[in-house]
Write a protein that holds these residues in place. Structure first.
Motif, PDB file in Angstrom:
ATOM      1  N   GLY A  37       0.835  -1.194   0.000  1.00  0.00           N
ATOM      2  CA  GLY A  37       0.000   0.000   0.000  1.00  0.00           C
ATOM      3  C   GLY A  37       0.866   1.238   0.000  1.00  0.00           C
ATOM      4  N   LEU A  38       0.242   2.388  -0.184  1.00  0.00           N
ATOM      5  CA  LEU A  38       0.983   3.632  -0.328  1.00  0.00           C
ATOM      6  C   LEU A  38       0.977   4.481   0.935  1.00  0.00           C
ATOM      7  CD1 LEU A  38      -0.145   4.604  -3.959  1.00  0.00           C
ATOM      8  CD2 LEU A  38       1.798   3.196  -3.222  1.00  0.00           C
ATOM      9  N   ASP A  39       0.339   3.992   2.004  1.00  0.00           N
ATOM     10  CA  ASP A  39       0.371   4.717   3.275  1.00  0.00           C
ATOM     11  C   ASP A  39       1.751   4.572   3.915  1.00  0.00           C
ATOM     12  OD1 ASP A  39      -2.282   5.413   2.977  1.00  0.00           O
ATOM     13  OD2 ASP A  39      -3.001   3.619   4.034  1.00  0.00           O
ATOM     14  N   PRO A  40       2.174   5.536   4.721  1.00  0.00           N
ATOM     15  CA  PRO A  40       3.513   5.486   5.332  1.00  0.00           C
ATOM     16  C   PRO A  40       3.794   4.204   6.100  1.00  0.00           C
ATOM     17  CG  PRO A  40       2.546   7.663   5.631  1.00  0.00           C
ATOM     18  CD  PRO A  40       1.478   6.802   5.030  1.00  0.00           C
ATOM     19  N   GLU A  41       2.786   3.676   6.818  1.00  0.00           N
ATOM     20  CA  GLU A  41       3.001   2.470   7.600  1.00  0.00           C
ATOM     21  C   GLU A  41       3.340   1.276   6.705  1.00  0.00           C
ATOM     22  OE1 GLU A  41       0.341   4.371   7.723  1.00  0.00           O
ATOM     23  OE2 GLU A  41       0.574   5.396   9.668  1.00  0.00           O
ATOM     24  N   LEU A  42       2.655   1.169   5.567  1.00  0.00           N
ATOM     25  CA  LEU A  42       2.897   0.052   4.650  1.00  0.00           C
ATOM     26  C   LEU A  42       4.188   0.258   3.871  1.00  0.00           C
ATOM     27  CD1 LEU A  42      -0.753  -0.512   3.389  1.00  0.00           C
ATOM     28  CD2 LEU A  42       0.541  -1.903   5.012  1.00  0.00           C
ATOM     29  N   THR A 210       8.910   6.855  -0.854  1.00  0.00           N
ATOM     30  CA  THR A 210       7.815   7.740  -0.454  1.00  0.00           C
ATOM     31  C   THR A 210       7.427   8.678  -1.590  1.00  0.00           C
ATOM     32  OG1 THR A 210       8.486   7.672   1.867  1.00  0.00           O
ATOM     33  CG2 THR A 210       7.111   9.520   1.188  1.00  0.00           C
ATOM     34  N   LYS A 214       3.934   8.983  -3.965  1.00  0.00           N
ATOM     35  CA  LYS A 214       3.173  10.213  -4.208  1.00  0.00           C
ATOM     36  C   LYS A 214       2.922  10.408  -5.705  1.00  0.00           C
ATOM     37  CE  LYS A 214       2.995  15.136  -3.064  1.00  0.00           C
ATOM     38  NZ  LYS A 214       2.433  15.529  -4.368  1.00  0.00           N
ATOM     39  N   LYS A 217       0.158   8.069  -6.721  1.00  0.00           N
ATOM     40  CA  LYS A 217      -1.141   8.593  -6.286  1.00  0.00           C
ATOM     41  C   LYS A 217      -1.618   9.718  -7.192  1.00  0.00           C
ATOM     42  CE  LYS A 217      -0.713   7.733  -1.279  1.00  0.00           C
ATOM     43  NZ  LYS A 217      -0.555   8.390   0.043  1.00  0.00           N
TER      44      LYS A 217
END
Length: 240
Positions: A37-42, A210, A214, A217
């Motif tokens: 996934g593209l969230d920071p945690e993933l 990161t 972006k 996205k």
């Protein structure tokens, strides 16, 4: 002369690592792994440092329009900070985007390959050639056709009888700017897609993965309602 249509390749680390190993990458140097996934945690679960990212995305009218707009702008304005050593290959073989993406990722990541392997031979035989000449070399030699076919047949999904697909691979790599390594913005994200008119300079980055997320996205997800996206990262192997 017509060019044979290859079987589409899965964006699956097992498949991509098998392809890379057979093509001559010493997999202890680097391996592909899923980006969930593209969230920071993933993104934080991905092994660092990431050398390249492969994105599989569905072609849509909106994305095609954006591609044409970007290509026209690049053609008219150029990309003054693009490093000339970036290896880009024009795609002329239908459904070969998986192999083109793998070549873009591996050949632009400062890796070494087994002597006399397909990857080593391709580098040697394509020195000084244009992107179109590299494409012709892929068409007329068996260097990667059999490896691609084996990898495509060894995925988790059944090989389709209809080889028409709207899914396509693009690759993001790190490249130096012509400004030099000590200048601001000295390292940049370059997108490499064989369907484009050439490499696409996506600008400087602070954190490669990161900032690629972006771009994905803003450029891809924002222009599609599909869920048929998948992403893998090329990162440290067991000897890193």
């Amino acid at each position: 002369m017509s060019v044979n249509r290859w079987i589409p390749l899965e964006n699956n680390p097992e498949v991509l690592n098998s392809w890379s190993s057979k093509a001559g990458l010493v997999t202890a140097q680097a391996v592909f792994e899923d980006v969930y996934g593209l969230d920071p945690e993933l993104l934080g679960m991905v092994n660092q440092p990431v050398k390249a990212v492969l994105l599989l995305f569905p072609i849509s009218d909106a994305l095609e329009a954006k591609r044409r707009e970007e290509d026209a702008k690049i053609k008219s304005e150029g990309q003054p900070l693009l490093d000339s050593t970036v290896v880009w290959i024009k795609q002329t073989i239908p459904n070969a985007c998986g192999t083109i993406g793998l070549l873009h990722a591996l050949l632009n990541s400062d890796l070494t390959f087994v002597p006399e392997s397909p990857l080593a031979q391709f580098i040697d035989e394509c020195k000084g050639k244009t992107p179109e000449e590299r494409a012709k070399h892929l068409e007329t030699t068996p260097l990667f056709a059999n490896i691609h076919a084996e990898a495509a047949s060894g995925g988790q999904t059944v090989v389709p009888t209809d080889l028409d697909t709207n899914l396509h691979f693009t690759c993001f790599v790190r490249a130096p700017s012509i400004r030099g390594p000590d200048a601001p913005g000295s390292y940049r994200i370059i997108e490499l897609d064989g369907r484009r008119e050439g490499p696409v300079d996506r600008g400087e980055y602070t954190d490669f993965l990161t900032d690629v997320a972006k771009i994905v996205k803003d450029t891809y997800l924002a222009n599609s309602s599909s869920v048929q996206f998948s992403m893998v990262a090329l990162g440290p192997g067991s000897e890193a």
